[in-house]
Motif scaffolding. Structure first.
Motif: not given
Length: 445
Positions: A371-389
């Motif tokens: 779930i998390c790699t799909l949400i955050f990594y570039g080959y998924g939804f690409g949310k990596f580095g885009q959410i706050g603490r």
């Protein structure tokens, strides 16, 4: 039920599953910052200035210093306890074949760990580490509590000694570097050794500069927001490090501390609810008091030091790592609290939700990676580095809700979680029953 009486066998399994379910959910608190952002950002709030609000500061303090690795520690404790439970049952059922089945189970666990790291691309995998550490548990299956305690103290002592050596090395690096710098400012010729000391100190200062760390974070964000092959290539060296040199240098000792403690807690009846309500009350009180108290004090010292290690050691008087003590104490606090809820008799329905998550812990752990790699990594939804603490908590809670619902619905119709079924079938090299029925439940009881 009298809350002071030992739990029956089925109830003990229920309690272990409930503890495992809570630990599994809690692990996501530790892992989410690394799924969603560059690893440097987890501790260093200066990089993105994401500790400017009380909510962000509270999230930083809670994640790193209050909870710390307590849920991972608790999960590891339950792995140790589970190993004793499984081996005991196997020896009763199959005698000498118990070792064969147990080690086959670990080999497949190792394979799944490799899949988690190299296919799902999660460098924080713990299954591989559990499989290696689990190899050492079978010979310890009949060891006395005294022997297990001695081994526990041994591993904690190793961790503390290594942290002391690291501390003294850092101090020596600073002192030698400053001494060489003073000689250079006096226009004196430096020896080769002094010149090396100065370069090491300058490199250390350079690495600590926020602007340089920020550049590394930007590179990490760019690398993680690419296609699957490129992310795989980027993470492959890190996966290899965590499953080789890093594992044998530190992770092995880290895991063994918790695994041994779990074996002790199981052997003494603490994890199975054999103790009184008063015992668990004091376990919770002392565990949280010691662990959270120490964690908050350390967090305040780091905050006041502006995250500068050399300023921190001037504020914090203890020059060895107390992480093992902190993590174990908070984990024991969790266990005491959950046992109190169970033994009160009023929270069985609530704990049942988590018991089903715990019964499917293997599936749920790997699905967190999916779930998390799909949400955050570039080959998924690409949310990596885009959410706050503090925003990470929205994702954590959403995944908790999903896994609790999924686990409870799935186990209405099936005997095992999907990956538990695969793991069990591979271990026995025989297709296991899957659909839930009264007849099949009686066979498996």
């Amino acid at each position: 039920m009298n809350p002071s009486l030992p739990l029956q066998q089925k109830e003990r399994i229920f309690v272990l599953d409930a503890l495992r379910g809570v630990a599994l959910c809690g692990i996501l608190i530790l892992n989410m910052p690394f799924f969603s952002r560059a690893f440097q950002v987890d501790f260093d709030f200066r990089i993105l200035n994401d500790a400017s609000t009380p909510l962000d500061v509270s999230s930083w303090m809670t994640t790193l210093f209050v909870l710390g690795g307590s849920f991972r520690g608790m999960f590891s404790m339950l792995f140790g306890a589970g190993a004793l439970l499984i081996i005991s049952r196997l020896e009763k059922q199959s005698g000498i074949e118990a070792a064969d089945i147990y080690y086959r189970r670990l080999i497949w666990l190792l394979v799944f760990g490799l899949v988690n790291a190299y296919v799902l691309l999660w460098p924080g995998d713990i299954l591989y580490h559990y499989a290696i550490c689990g190899l050492f548990l079978f010979p310890l299956r009949k060891s006395s509590v005294r022997v297990l305690v001695l081994l526990l103290v041994f591993f904690i002592s190793i961790n503390m000694f290594k942290s002391y050596l690291k501390f003294t090395d850092n101090i020596a690096k600073r002192d030698n570097g400053l001494a060489a710098l003073a000689l250079k400012e006096q226009k004196k010729t430096l020896t080769e050794e002094q010149d090396g000391d100065l370069k090491k100190w300058e490199e250390t200062l350079d690495k600590q500069k926020v602007e340089n760390i920020r550049k590394d974070v930007e590179k990490e964000n760019k690398a993680m927001l690419q296609s699957y092959p490129k992310v795989w290539k980027h993470l492959s060296p890190l996966n290899a490090k965590f499953e080789s040199s890093k594992f044998y240098q530190s992770i092995f000792f880290d895991v063994m501390v918790c695994v041994l403690l779990g074996m002790i807690l199981y052997r003494t009846g603490i994890l199975t609810g054999d103790k009184s309500t008063l015992f668990y009350f004091w376990l919770m009180l002392v565990g949280y008091g010691v662990g959270i108290g120490e964690g908050v004090l350390v967090g305040i010292a780091w905050y006041n030091a502006g995250l500068d290690f050399y300023k921190f050691i001037e504020l914090w008087p203890v020059h060895v790592s107390l992480y093992d003590i902190h993590r174990a104490s908070v984990s024991l606090g969790h266990i005491g609290l959950i046992m109190l809820l169970y033994k009160s008799g009023f929270f069985h329905g609530f704990l049942k939700l988590y018991a089903n998550v715990g019964q499917m812990a293997f599936t749920n752990y790997l699905s967190q990676s999916m779930i998390c790699t799909l949400i955050f990594y570039g080959y998924g939804f690409g949310k990596f580095g885009q959410i706050g603490r503090s925003e990470q908590w929205y994702y954590i809670i959403a995944i908790w809700v999903f896994q609790i619902i999924f686990s409870n619905v799935w186990l209405r119709y099936f005997l095992f979680g999907p990956l538990e079924w695969v793991w069990r079938s591979l271990t026995y090299w025989k297709k296991q029953p899957m659909l839930r029925s009264k007849a099949m439940e009686l066979v498996l009881t």
